[in-house]
Design an enzyme around this catalytic site. Sequence first.
Site, mmCIF file in Angstrom:
data_model
loop_
_atom_site.group_PDB
_atom_site.id
_atom_site.type_symbol
_atom_site.label_atom_id
_atom_site.label_comp_id
_atom_site.label_asym_id
_atom_site.label_seq_id
_atom_site.Cartn_x
_atom_site.Cartn_y
_atom_site.Cartn_z
ATOM 1 N N LYS B 74 0.857 -1.197 0.000
ATOM 2 C CA LYS B 74 0.000 0.000 0.000
ATOM 3 C C LYS B 74 0.889 1.242 0.000
ATOM 4 O O LYS B 74 1.906 1.280 0.707
ATOM 5 C CB LYS B 74 -0.882 -0.030 1.258
ATOM 6 C CG LYS B 74 -1.951 1.059 1.337
ATOM 7 C CD LYS B 74 -2.799 0.881 2.607
ATOM 8 C CE LYS B 74 -3.888 1.933 2.744
ATOM 9 N NZ LYS B 74 -4.700 1.729 3.964
ATOM 10 N N SER B 149 -9.633 1.788 3.136
ATOM 11 C CA SER B 149 -8.780 2.550 2.243
ATOM 12 C C SER B 149 -7.766 1.704 1.489
ATOM 13 O O SER B 149 -7.204 2.165 0.494
ATOM 14 C CB SER B 149 -8.036 3.609 3.040
ATOM 15 O OG SER B 149 -7.148 2.999 3.970
ATOM 16 N N SER B 173 -9.776 -0.550 7.323
ATOM 17 C CA SER B 173 -9.201 -0.332 5.996
ATOM 18 C C SER B 173 -8.548 -1.548 5.355
ATOM 19 O O SER B 173 -8.184 -1.499 4.176
ATOM 20 C CB SER B 173 -8.183 0.819 6.045
ATOM 21 O OG SER B 173 -8.835 2.050 6.058
#
Lengths: 479, 480
Positions: B74, B149, B173
């Site tokens: 990420k 996210s 997330s």
Amino acid sequence: MKYEAVIGLEVHAQLLTDSKIFCGCSTTFGAEPNSQTCPVCLGMPGVLPVLNERAVEFAIKMGLATHCKIAPFSRFARKNYFYPDLPKGYQISQYELPLCSDGYVDIELEDGTRKRIGIIRIHLEEDAGKSIHDPVLAGEDTLVDLNRCGVPLIEIVSAPDLRSPQEAYAYLVRLKQLVTYLGICDGNMEEGSLRCDANVSVRPVGSTEFGVKTEVKNMNSFRNVERALTFEINRQIQLLESGGEVVQETLLWDAHAGEARPMRSKEEAHDYRYFPEPDLVPMVIEESWVQKIRESLPELPLARKERFMEQYKLPAYDAGILTMTRELADYYEAVVTECRDYKLASNWVMGEVLRVLNERKIEITEFPISAQQLARLLNLILDETISSKIAKTVYEEMLNTGEDPAKIVEKKGLAQVTDRATIEAIVVKVLEENPKQVEQYRSGKEKVFGYFVGQVMRATRGKANPGLVNEILKEKLRE
Amino acid sequence: MDSARVRHQQYVEGKFRLADAVEDYLERIEAHKDLNAFIQVYADEARERARELDARRERGESLGDLAGLIIAVKDNIVIKDHLTTCASHILENFVSPYHATVVEKILQADGLIIGKTNLDEFAMGSSTENSYFGATRNPVDPERVPGGSSGGSAVAIAAGMADLALGSDTGGSIRQPAAFCGVVGLKPTYGRVSRYGLVAYASSLDQIGPFGRTVEDVALFTRIIAGADERDSTTVPTEVPDYLQELQRDPRDLTIGIPQEYFQEGLDGEIRTAIFQVIDRLKEEGFTLKEIRLPLTDYAIATYYIVATAEASSNLARYDGVRYGFRAEGVEDLQEMYFRTRSEGFGTEVKRRIMLGTYVLSAGYYEAYYKKAQQVRRMIKDEFDAAFREVDILITPTTPTPAFRLGEKLDDPLQMYLSDIYTVTVNLAGICALNLPIARTQQGLPIGMQLMAGMFRESDLFRLGHFIERQLTPSTQQVP
């Protein structure tokens, strides 16, 4: 109406740890700008602080030296504000639950009395960097040096117990003395390793309520603190006397202009939005560690002063000066381990030694004559090898050459003349050569006695034992 | 597609060359470009590293536990000398001077990082639509969001663009996008994985965690990234178990709790049915199940959005244009530089949260909001502690609905926040939780089940998760 001042000081002391408080960067002063930085103290995305245990130890030392309670559980907090030399946009400090609280220091006033000043709290925090406004280097821009960013500080907050600029000065001197005795801060206000802000208000004498206070910043020497406080107290009194009101505000001391001016309101409109620092776990301080630190504390200035008075039978004045710094007191004690006349040693250290330190602007640790050498010089006076006056000549020679006093005395033939017959012969000769003065003396003009002493000393190049010279002169003049 | 565990085994046994695998994965990434899962793909670097690893294998050198595996990270986790954008304009050009601890661990274990995945800006969002680089799409239905996210990482796994992926989970997330995309995702216990190098959103809630196609894969990856780190004081020196070994143990000793507050109004009917089907099957398998009450769940979203935004407002203060990242052009003075840099550099949702957080920490509001929220948080934690004295695992839905449509909730932040309603409590309590894909809706959208366990009980999650995956829901393991 008569007014009194109410003053509280917030003193920041930079701790002498090798590395910064939350990263491994060096704290050495004066390095190339931004060379002593890493992602952590630069506030790069993703970094986390790791607490330097040594900084905690130093803070606890100061807490113990000021009779504070050491919190078994305390935590860090973020103080949020924007400034270019504050890379994270917050300073890691302490807010609720500081490390040390509720202590005191005793200060000594000029009349010799003591006064106890409360310490509300001592907490740990990180220093910010430095903004540099240099038109040559940067024109209109501001440069930022982050070497200092993350250097550990303690903030020492006093109770509003100080009543005059002189008391504030004495308090600061005491704090400096404590941090340097503890070896946790070099105490240099001019270089910023000790910094002081003051909260000042005035009130009618006898009143127990506090007046509106102002905060005075930017006082970068002990004398400036005294001057700035005097200025601000007078300003407040004049304001009140003329029917005005004191406004709560922050003032910046301008040492050149000799006045304190308000900061622009924009600069002080801060809401720091403190909240507990989530990146650090709470500090849990074991009592056993505190005990270990307590045992490692050096003898503190006031205790040492009292011991000097007791053990060496010194007047309070001498003891106070000799214990002003730990190094000077160490020097004195090293002298008196080899020279048993404590007062003579005190006179010499306070007089000749401090004079040279002042003249040369050096510290006792840089003084060229060792305590042992000085003791040997004093012992030459005590065993009457040389007079006090000759000792000063030897002393100058020691300063210049670093040679041992006995060697200098021998080489230069400075040993005192204590042989009675030798001195008698010289006295007789002097009297014979000055019949007019002898007559004057005998007719009652005793002032000329000094003249005879001078002549004898000149004839012996100052080496005659002065006591003996006096004695023989009187004897011969009586004949 | 084979699991990471199988692929690692095959690689070690010489069944494929990593250089070939990299080409396959790069092709898939290219083919799925429209999903917008990656912000950066390190094609050349990946080829280079694959050649090195292949050479080392040929020389007979011993290889780490991640050898042969292709990993996506990420883009809020830093890699030295690489961009870390956090999907934000303000960090668009930020090159990190250091490695995150988890990245060091991946490289030490011979993992190959293929690229950085898309996210909601600074991990603030539940749909991966709040990205400066555009929204990521759900591979199951490209008209739908992948969740967020960590949407890019979930998609990378779901679409076979990586074997394993790292995400971060502050309020759901990892778990919520794992549920929307039909993959396994773990939010480890707070302090289990080092946060050093994770760009902070809300420091007391953030935790890095793994995505994988199977529970085994996630267990394998967790073992690598977990452990105390001297650079993160909030990590805990609890020993990291051999999770793959733990998986083998029969989980029927675990008592399972069903908290009724997670099955009330607002929960999609198909999700409820799917979860109760699994619960029923567990009963049949001889598990002990209990009803559990967690009445403070109602306060979780409010508490979360106070604590998280307060910390965010402080954590994001460093993006000021002074030292790195975007700086507004043509400013007159310092104030204007701050204002314009931050106004132009941050997106709407980030600014909304900074303002909210600044407000709740302000003088006069601190006691009413932040302090109160901390107290409620403590109570929520106590409530979970009490529950875990009665049971080992809690079973809940991961999300109230399956993946929603792109743009559906973008203008309604409150609705968006509610999509984390079942996940935020885990972060507030600091415990661990796993998303397990258990079924599909009639439309074919993945349904996720959440398993929660007490602090440092990841082993229990893996044991039960592995059992459910293998014994009760084997059909959900297919990948498009």
